[in-house]
Enzyme design. Structure first.
Site, PDB file in Angstrom:
ATOM      1  N   TYR A 110       0.868  -1.172   0.000  1.00 41.74           N
ATOM      2  CA  TYR A 110       0.000   0.000   0.000  1.00 41.74           C
ATOM      3  C   TYR A 110       0.906   1.223   0.000  1.00 41.74           C
ATOM      4  CZ  TYR A 110      -4.021   2.973   1.008  1.00 41.74           C
ATOM      5  OH  TYR A 110      -5.013   3.918   0.917  1.00 41.74           O
TER       6      TYR A 110
ATOM      7  N   TYR B 187     -10.595  -2.610   6.698  1.00 40.57           N
ATOM      8  CA  TYR B 187     -10.083  -1.270   6.960  1.00 40.57           C
ATOM      9  C   TYR B 187      -9.884  -1.006   8.452  1.00 40.57           C
ATOM     10  CZ  TYR B 187     -11.158  -0.084   2.098  1.00 40.57           C
ATOM     11  OH  TYR B 187     -11.195  -0.039   0.726  1.00 40.57           O
TER      12      TYR B 187
END
Length: 409
Positions: A279, A371
């Site tokens: 990421y 998340y």
């Protein structure tokens, strides 16, 4: 940007914001040649079908309205089917027509008389799909030019007319904002001949080697990964160099059909506990993240990921700059898990973020991660479609998992 050599020759070079196709169309319209954009005397008058715009039947003969590649729309011509040698474009035209009938017309059949063309709305939809297909192919080509890893990137949208994002730039590593320094050079490295059996970089950091002999992660979530770095004497085949090699799998950015915007699916089988992707994005301060978060909330977008392995000084913002992970959706029952990674930059405030598979993921399956990152740091989230972020408002979750919590935060 002016070139001194060009100035000496009495010519100037300036940046052009016009697309290549538009330049080619202008050249052909004005009968000009320009080798730098591929228009020469030999191909100035060449005609190649770019896409098909419309259809009609006249006296039992089928005709298609042709958009010629590199020529303006004003030069489109009706051509009899027997003259067209483009089976793929013909099939795409037929598919787009039927997709329109099934999606826009809710499956209601439309009968065309022999002397009629398509309804204008159908022709308009087909042209939009053709232009979208071209735009997505160009975006796919650009992504693959910019990536520095083995895995290929594909783009697919069979759901709607959404094209490439207009304000997204592909990067392969963190992009620090002014005032933030990423020291990408380790102060020490190992001298192992076999890092799997000797005291290596993880041991120096006080942790276990993260991988087994099959290159699968064996440490629990929340445990940091310390890979061998540029100062280590081991070679590129070292078993402790996994994340730094980048994504090894071919992935597809695709438009989801459940209202979650873009998503990412794998095109090949991924074994459990395998590294999938990093990421990445802009590295900003937590204060700047608060400011941007308020702006993103107003736009209904946000991709803020707190780097809170040891402190909470920095955040990764993947809204404008990022890689494939920018498009990975949330799930309350994910198949990816986040790990903090240290390679050349050993600053514990700035770990790299790696996503590993939690189970076997079959080809064609969407990639997701939670998340809320349970068991892997204290990261809260908020998003309309996708992307981790700072907690701000209650956002309904659309993951559809049996264990869905109902909200992303």
């Amino acid at each position: 940007m002016a070139a001194a050599g060009a100035e000496a020759r009495g010519a100037w070079c300036v940046p052009c914001l016009v697309s290549l196709d538009t330049l080619q169309e202008v050249c052909r319209k004005e009968k000009l040649t320009c080798k730098s954009i591929g228009i020469t005397k030999r191909n100035l008058n060449n005609y190649e079908v770019e896409y098909l715009c419309d259809y009609k039947v006249v006296k039992d003969m089928e005709y298609y309205l042709v958009k010629w590649k590199g020529w303006p729309d004003s030069t489109n011509t009706w051509e009899p089917l027997q003259n067209l040698k483009c089976p793929l474009l013909l099939q795409q035209f037929s598919n787009d027509k039927h997709n329109y009938l099934s999606q826009v017309k809710k499956g209601k059949a439309i009968t065309l008389n022999n002397n009629e063309a398509l309804e204008p709305a159908i022709a308009e939809y087909i042209v939009k799909k053709a232009k979208q297909r071209i735009a997505l192919q160009r975006w796919q080509d650009e992504l693959n030019r910019r990536k520095n890893h083995k895995g290929m990137i594909f783009v697919e949208n069979t759901v709607d007319l959404e094209g490439p994002p207009s304000d997204f730039y592909y990067i392969n590593e963190y992009k620090p904002t002014p005032g933030i320094s990423l020291v990408n050079e380790a102060t020490f490295g190992c001298s192992c001949t076999d890092c799997f059996f000797e005291k290596c970089c993880p041991a120096e950091a006080g942790v276990l080697l993260a991988y087994n002999k099959n290159q699968q992660i064996k440490i629990p979530p929340g445990t940091p990964i310390y890979e061998c770095n540029s100062r280590c004497q081991c070679g590129p085949d070292c078993p402790n160099r996994i994340v730094q090699k980048g994504t090894q799998y071919s992935l597809c950015i695709f438009r989801t059909s459940n209202g979650c915007g873009w998503g990412v699916k794998t095109l090949v089988k991924i074994k459990r506990m395998s590294f999938v992707m990093e990421y990445v994005g802009e590295v900003i301060t937590s204060e700047e993240a608060e400011r941007r978060g308020q702006l993103y909330d107003n736009k209904g977008i946000t991709y803020l990921f707190d780097l809170d392995y040891e402190s909470d000084e920095f955040t990764v913002d993947a809204a404008r700059y990022g890689n494939v992970s920018h498009f990975v959706n949330h799930s309350c029952d994910p198949n990816l898990q986040v790990f903090n990674v240290f390679i050349d930059n050993l600053d514990t405030r700035l770990p790299r973020i790696a996503l590993f598979s939690t189970r076997t993921i079959n080809a064609g399956e969407e990639l997701t991660f939670d998340y809320q990152m349970k068991g892997s740091g204290d990261i809260s989230s908020d998003s309309t479609d996708y992307g981790p972020a700072k907690k701000r408002v209650r956002t309904v979750c659309k993951c559809g998992a049996m264990t869905c919590r109902g909200y992303l935060n």
